[in-house]
Structure formats: C-alpha cells, structure tokens
Design an enzyme around this catalytic site. Structure first.
Site, short mmCIF file in Angstrom:
data_model
loop_
_atom_site.label_atom_id
_atom_site.label_comp_id
_atom_site.label_asym_id
_atom_site.label_seq_id
_atom_site.Cartn_x
_atom_site.Cartn_y
_atom_site.Cartn_z
N ASP A 1 -0.09 61.50 36.16
CA ASP A 1 0.32 61.92 37.78
C ASP A 1 0.59 63.46 38.04
O ASP A 1 0.21 63.48 39.15
CB ASP A 1 1.67 61.09 36.92
CG ASP A 1 1.70 59.82 36.71
OD1 ASP A 1 1.27 58.54 37.56
OD2 ASP A 1 2.63 59.36 36.50
N ASP B 1 24.04 72.99 33.14
CA ASP B 1 23.23 73.62 32.85
C ASP B 1 22.19 73.19 33.79
O ASP B 1 20.78 74.25 33.98
CB ASP B 1 21.94 73.18 31.07
CG ASP B 1 22.16 73.68 30.68
OD1 ASP B 1 23.52 74.14 30.59
OD2 ASP B 1 21.53 73.31 29.07
N TYR C 1 11.21 63.31 34.92
CA TYR C 1 12.36 63.70 34.05
C TYR C 1 13.37 63.06 34.68
O TYR C 1 13.87 63.10 33.35
CB TYR C 1 11.80 65.46 34.25
CG TYR C 1 13.05 66.27 33.81
CD1 TYR C 1 12.59 66.75 32.76
CD2 TYR C 1 13.38 67.17 34.54
CE1 TYR C 1 12.72 67.63 31.59
CE2 TYR C 1 13.77 68.16 34.11
CZ TYR C 1 14.00 68.49 32.36
OH TYR C 1 14.45 68.96 31.47
#
Lengths: 293, 293, 293, 293
Positions: B73, B177, B190
């Site tokens: 990918d 974060d 992700y």
C-alpha cells in the site's frame, strides 16, 4: 414582524424535575402574542384546566405549525418521532441542563422563543432510520429511530451471533453482546459511551458500534446514510435478542429473522435560535474545556 | 475485445521483498498483448536494461493510460500522489500480502491483469486532502495526502497545543501529542491503530483522531469531506510541531502558523478487478474471522 | 508537640506561574517554628538573597529531613528522583491546581504544613523503576523513573519493532509507535491518555501500554512489580528509538540493544496531610462528578 | 515413578462438540495405569454404563485427588467452583480449541496427562472472589467467582446508578450499563472485550471495568486483591439490577442493597503440564502474531 407559525403545539415529559412552570411561561408568551395554542394529552395534565384544544402525541403535529418540546433530549426524541410524520418543525426547551437537541434554557425562554416566533431561527434537518424486522419474507415489525437502533441479548447472560450486510454485500459475522446503529444525532448519545466516534450532524452517515465484541479487532464502522443495512440473527441463537429504537420500544427478534435499517425519506425539522453553534454544545456537554491536570 | 488502455506505466518500490519477478511477468504480459510500456526511473533499475521509455515518478502518469503499481500500500500511496495530477488510473499488485489498495496477488496476475486490460474492471474514486500551511497570511508549504495528515511534536517530549475550526466555526482547543486527519482510505491505516473508526471508502467524510489527548473525553470526530479544517498551532508552543502527509513528507509548522486541510477537486482513479469486494479485504486484513476463544 | 523534622529543604520549579510567594510563606513559617532551612540552587534564585545554605538538587536530600516541593507534579517528579537516593521524605505544595502528588493548596499551606511539621501526617511509599540499557553485554545507560519509561521512535515517521520478555519468558514481538511502562504513580499520567488502566498506588504492579500498535488485538497488560522486564530493540530497525524517563531524560537506544526495567529497592517516601484521600484526588482530577448529560 | 494422585475424577460439559471420545480415552488411560476413577453425574451420561462410582459436581472433589475437566474454559469454570471447596487440583483438557484454562489438546492427551500423573506438572494458584449481597444489614445471597462478577440492568433499557467504595473509602458514583469486577483469570474473558487490561495471573489484583459509563472519563481501575469492594445500588434505581458470577448464576439486587466483593481465602489449584507458558497461550488466543498489514 410576522411569524411563520400560527398555531403552536406544547408537549413535554416530566421526569424528576417539574416542567409546569416552563409550560405556563410558554402558554402566557403565546397568549400575549395572540398565537393559537394546542396541547398534547399527557402535557395538559401538568397545566391547570383551561380551554386549549388537546391532542394525542401522534395527532399533535397535524394541528400545529411548530411543536415546542419541554424537557430533556429524551422528551424531544419522543416528540420528534411523532412530529416527523406531519413534517412539523420542533423546538426544544431544556429544564436547566443543556441538551444536544434541547438548546434553549428556561432563563432564555422569553428572548429566544420570541425570536424564533419572529421568524429569526435556523432550521436544521436531522435524518431518521426506518427499521423493519422480517421473518420468512414477511415484515413482522416496523419502527423509526432518530438516535439509534440497539440490538441486545434477550437474556443478559447470552452473546448474540449475527451477520451484517451493507447494500447486500456481506460485511461480517459477529459474536457480541449487541450492536448499536446510530445516526449523527445519536452518535453523541449511547453510541459514544460504547466507544463510537462523533458524527457531525450535517453528515449523511450511519455508525455501527459493536458492543463487547468477541473479536478484539472489531471496530466502529461508518457507512453512507444511503446504504441499506441488513442484520441477520443467526438461527443458532438459543434465545431471541431484543431491538430497541431510541431507548423506547423493545421488540423481540426471533433467531433467523432479519433487521433491515435504512434512512427514512422524511427528516426531522429541528429549529434552533440564530446563535446556535453545534460545537459550542459539544464542548459544553463533553466538558472539553477541562484538562486532565 | 479492445482495451481502453494503450500505454501502460510500470512503477514499484522495493523494500524487503523482491519485485523484479512481478515486474518481468507484467512486462511480458504487456508485450504479448502488444501494448506500449513505459517505466518509472527507479523501477527501471530493477529490470534488465532494454529500450522501454523511462520517466520520473511525477512524469510517468502523463505518458500512460494506466499505471500498474507493484509493491505494498505504501508503494501505491507514493505512486497515487503523482498519478492524480494526470488523472491516470492506477492498478495495484501486491507482493504476496494483501493490501487495502493493492488487491491483486502475484499468483492472480495473469488472469486479473488480463481482465482489466480487456476492459473488465471497476473504477473507484478515492478523494485526497489538500494541505496548505499558512503563516502571517502567506502560504509557506503545500502538499496532498491520500491516507492522512499527521501532526506530531517536533520533540517527542512535548505535547502540542492547537485550536481546530471547521468551516470557520471554532471546534476546540486541544492539548495532545498530535492529531491524525484521515480520509476513508486512510481510516484503515494509522488512524485505526489510534482508535479511529473505519470509514467506508464511498463516504465523503474525514475523521479527526486526537493522539494521546490530555482531556479524557476527547473522541474521534467525523465531519463532511466538504468541510474546511483549520488547525492553528498555538503561539505558546515552545518548539515547532511537524506535519507529515501519508507518512512521507515531514515539514515543520511554526507556532502561530495555520494548517488548512480540504478535499482536493481531483480524485484518485483506483482500478479493481470485477470481483473486488471492499468488505472481503477488510475481513482479511483485520482478521475478522478470528474469534477470541 | 515535637517535630520529627529538624531541617527542611525547599525546592521548586517555576513554569508559567510564580512560586516566589509560596516559597516566602514557607520560609517564614519555618523561621517562626525555628526550624533549620536549606534551599536548592535554582530555587534560591526565586528568593531574595539571604544566608540560608544552598545545595544542588542532588545534594539537597542529604542535608535535610524533609523536602518541601513547590510547583506541579512535574516539579515533584524532578525532586523525587533526587530525594529517593537519600531516603528523604517529600511533601508537595501545588500552585493552585491540585496535583496527584502535590496535594496541599497554597491557601491551606499554613494549616496543613504546620500539621505535618507537628508530626501529624501519613507517609506513603511509592516505588520507582530502575532502567538499564545494555548493548553487547555492557550497560550503556542507567536511569530511574517514578512515573514512566517511554519508548518512542527516533524519527516520527518510523514504527519500532521490539520484543518484550517478562522474567525471561518471551511475551511478544511488537510493531508499534512505542511503549509506555508505568508505575501506579504514572498510571494516571501519560499512560492514561494512551488508554491504560488506573493502578491504585498501593498496588505492586507495572502496566505496559502499547502506543499505536499495529496489531489491533494488542492491549495494556499489568504485571507484578517484582517482575523483570526486558525490551529488545530489533536489529532490523533502521533508526535508533529513544527512551525517556518521567518525560525528562531522552536517550538513544541502538538497534540490537536491550532495555532492562525493574523495581528499585529504594522507594519514595511521600508525605500527605492526615485527611488525604487518594480517590478524592482521582475524582477531582478526572472530573468524575461530571456526567455526560 | 509414583503418582501423587490415587483417585481421579472425570467431569465435562457437552456443548456443540462431542466429548465422549475424550472421556473414553481418559478412562482407558486411567485403567491402564490402575488408578481409581470416579465420574460426575452429568458426565457419566456421556459414557457407556459401567461400575465407576458417580458423584454430583459438588461432591466429586471430596472423592478424588485430581479432577480432570473435559470441555472449554466454561466447563472448567463450572468444575472449579466446586473443586475449590475441597482444595482438589484441576487439570483441563480442551476439545480441540485452546483455552486459557484448558491447555491440553485431545491429541496431546496421552503424553501430557501421563506426565501429570507421573508427577511432572506445575501447580498454579488462582484466586476467587467471594460475593455477598446485603440488604438491611442481612446477607441475602452469597456466591463465588473465578472469572468475574458482572452487574447488569434488570431491564436492558435502564442504566444503573451505583456507588463504589474500596476498603470503606468512597471511590465514585457511577451511572452506567453495569460493571465488571474481574480477577486476573477473568481479565482475558469478558472484561477484555469491555476494554479492560490484561492482568498477569500471578498478580494479586482485581480490575473494575465500567460498562458503557455515562462519564466519558471513566476508566478501568486495578486495585489490590486484598481490598474489599462495596457496590451500593442507589435506591433511586426504578428496577433491580442483576448480578452474575462467571456468567452462570444471575440474581436480582434490590435498590438499596450492597454487594460486597473480596478475595476468598481458598484458591483454585490449577495443574499445567511442565511446558506450560502463560504468554504462549495469550499470544495464541489473542492472535498476537497477526499484524494489521
């Protein structure tokens, strides 16, 4: 200034907190403005006897141009399911605690409701889900939901095995405590405490949140609101799971039956004051101002 | 049967596994079918020297009617970012491990690629995000992303303070974060490991997933792909966070700067064999067949 | 009533808010009670020049019987890492915002600190982690942590591949953004925003929270504090990950190196007023009073 | 070599898969080794009639030195609750699918059971929870649990309001669908699908996992197994919630009643072959080898 609303329907559900004061304040405001007022049957019981016409919840929307709901989001859900059939717009007044759907506080009632009656408002469309339970190719139940459709075990000790398809394409077999299918409106209700994402109300999407799934890689999945969802209750289930719409109805779904869920063509017409901001409500309800430390 | 594709571009990235065999098999298949073949510069290095025309990754799409990508990918993401400028359709061949975007296995290459070249295929549109970083009213960087835009601290020890607006309506200040902004294509990459929901590829929606948010009630939020997202990096940040598109580029975003994210008008034309099924890939990749016990 | 503490050390870190007033109030209180006072070097800079003895952070604990820390939890973490070597008890005063470790508010300073100095207090033990990084059978770094040890990528774009063993029994290979190893004290800090559970401070346990793990079935795991954890950085990693203790130090861990983590024999002696209640702090910090609707 | 076990009890529950073959294989193995064999009542029904002594589930442990359970983890849970009263050790044989508690496969039966009977085994202690429901200062029910105690609504449409205290210190009021209180043994069962952490079996700890909590900042909390948990069902609940131990019993808990949960003094003696490794089972059951892509 002329109002777009000639007849106003009042409806409210009383839980712990009293809604009579708010109903009376509304009644006087409408009388002052010489607007016709009609009242829902249960709601009339909270008011002193007078000559206002009374209608059932399901009939109320036919006899007014605007329904004003007093109570919490639960009350509005209840009223909305009836209002949508007549395409009557709905305005929500909360009882002191901000709701996602009831965004006028009692203290703002005079100003904000007056503005709305003056024609100063925004109308937002919220879609609903239509549900049909089919067994042996026959529809056995039908219902609608503004927030969510929740599949739960008939007996708390049993998990449910079911297969989900989207637009007739098989998605997956699941073995779980249940499944939440929520609209954007419902995404900030039960689905959120089950780990689902927030869907912006303008989004034509539906989220499916598995409840306590046996497979650890199961995740909430968001699909188009134009999709047709089919949930088949595996015939291997020993007891019949139950289905609930907006936390209100609860029907049994026999093993082997199929639940069909799709967007209803009619949408809820939700009225907000001009200064309504979705994210402001979201921040307030989710305490997003509050940092951990 | 006539093919809609006259000239085919070959492109692939080699990581641990060898892609030469697959490239050679493709080259022979195309030669047999008397189709013109062009090759991307790096990819040509994996092949024995011959007379095929060679073009840079960014130019390849201009000189062919179909790009065939060999790899994972990641390779397809890389190629797609170039292909989209020329609106060249893209077909992905994996190296033995199924990808979300590369759905033809080497063993199926002969049959499936032949079918596609015969005109038997489905074309799916995948949208991309356009990113612009603005400082003092001047655009300082631009980029695109098919999967996601990820904001991370410049220095791992620092959280980032930033404010997000949607269509110029303020959403929230966050102290986290970082933030993942993903397309449906990126929702299974992700963003998924960060707790985001799966978005069906047909959905015109974007998901924003906060990374390690300081506020425990922060949740992923899904908004319309038609919305314009603005992320303002608070000027109180002591170091400059970094922004990455599809895990490839990484730019510094100075405190006080704004990141604008919106759907690109051009979409990726992704080619699948006729028997492609999204949920089949999803089940295979997420091991949805596997029960806990 | 006699005090168990003859010499008091003052230490504090200044961030955005001024701590001088609080330090002065403490200095006067101690002078009134005729207690010897010593000050840490950086802290002395916030006070008007006088004749109080000054020591470095690492030496301070040797020269006093009680360290009073002014600031937030970060200041206490910083001081505690030094105090533990000398087994000096530590008392935390916050700057107005309640901390998990700094539980006396400036407004309560007179009463609560006086009580503590009168011997009316509870002493709680909090354990620390000892960390050793080993490469080719040689220790290359050592550090300690009261909250957590965090493994992060050296370069934000790369995941880390690492293998974890517990008491020399192999647990799993992971491919993730990183790993948080937290004590009960640290379980309400960074690990919590990463999805870890809360560990009661009395528990002799360590929690390991994977950060953005590639495997969706990865979960936080709680092991005995008596266990020895070994994390081996796979030699296949192209860049060296980094390790941070209590968010303060940050060292590079070369591929092939091993991180050994185990409970230190010395514990932090944390002093609380008599009316301290852990769950009260927890409720206040996590806003557990606040319902969704 | 002499065996520490003179009389062996056979017990098993039949669900979908047949356990007769495995029971017969065991019977023959025990006969060959000239060991006395006794059988549980229901289990005897799966075997051809013979002269082996038969005892009820609750009595079986009194008449043997080792109970061999055939089935899944559910069968072992069921048997273990009886075995613990007599402190009889328990060995689990699965029906082909590895369990957390039943770690001998039918194909390994001859070798592994023989080893155990030869005295080559490891004995692991697993603690149980004792549960007492108290109303008006009177105990109305008592039960035990090896895996978990689960509080659920009596009627699926209602959330439960309850207050939790740990060692008589008030922890929090919760408004949720329910609560899971799990041992380390149960941490990989229902609690895991509810978002709880994995607790290593050697850990003397209990995890409390809220189910669909109304407060978004609610988190699983791990406390010492030496702690006494009290859950008070608010008298404001309109219906009586239900309590289930190891998914088996289900009792009604009236509003106003209190549930007391604490570690039982008697522990389960769980027998494993010498090569048993907890993390190996964990990796196999959670598919930790499988990466996302």
């Amino acid at each position: 200034m002329t109002t777009p609303f000639k007849t106003i329907g009042l409806i409210g559900r009383q839980r712990k907190e009293d809604i009579t004061d708010t109903l009376l304040a509304l009644k006087h405001l409408l009388a002052q403005r010489k607007l016709a007022t009609v009242v829902e049957t249960e709601t009339a019981g909270y008011l002193p006897k007078d000559k206002l016409p009374i209608y059932s919840r399901d009939e109320l929307g036919k006899h007014c141009d605007l329904m004003i709901v007093v109570g919490g989001d639960g009350s509005l859900l209840n009223a909305a399911r009836a209002a949508v059939n007549h395409q009557t717009p709905v305005l929500g007044i909360n009882r002191g605690r901000l709701g996602f759907l009831t965004d006028i506080r009692p203290s703002e009632l005079d100003n904000k409701v007056s503005e709305v009656l003056d024609g100063k408002f925004v109308e937002e469309k919220r879609f609903l889900l239509g549900i049909e339970i089919e067994q042996n190719n026959k529809a056995i139940t039908q219902d609608i939901a503004l927030n969510d459709v929740v599949l739960t075990p008939g007996d708390v000790a049993h998990m449910i095995e079911f297969a989900t398809s989207i637009d007739n394409e098989f998605m997956l077999n699941q073995y779980a405590d249940g499944l939440i299918v929520a609209t954007p409106t419902g995404s900030t209700a039960y689905a959120l405490s089950g780990g689902g994402p927030i869907l912006h109300p303008s989004l034509a999407a539906i989220v499916m949140v598995p409840m306590f799934p046996h497979t650890l890689s199961a995740r909430p999945i968001v699909i188009s609101a134009a999709s047709k969802i089919t949930i088949e209750i595996a015939s291997t289930n020993e007891t019949a799971p139950r289905l609930s719409c907006d936390g209100q109805a609860l029907v049994s779904v026999p093993p082997g039956a199929r639940i069909h869920i799709s967007k209803k063509p009619e949408q809820l017409r939700l009225i907000h004051p001009l200064d309504y901001k979705y994210f402001e409500t979201l921040r307030a309800k989710l305490h997003w101002g509050t940092k951990l430390a």
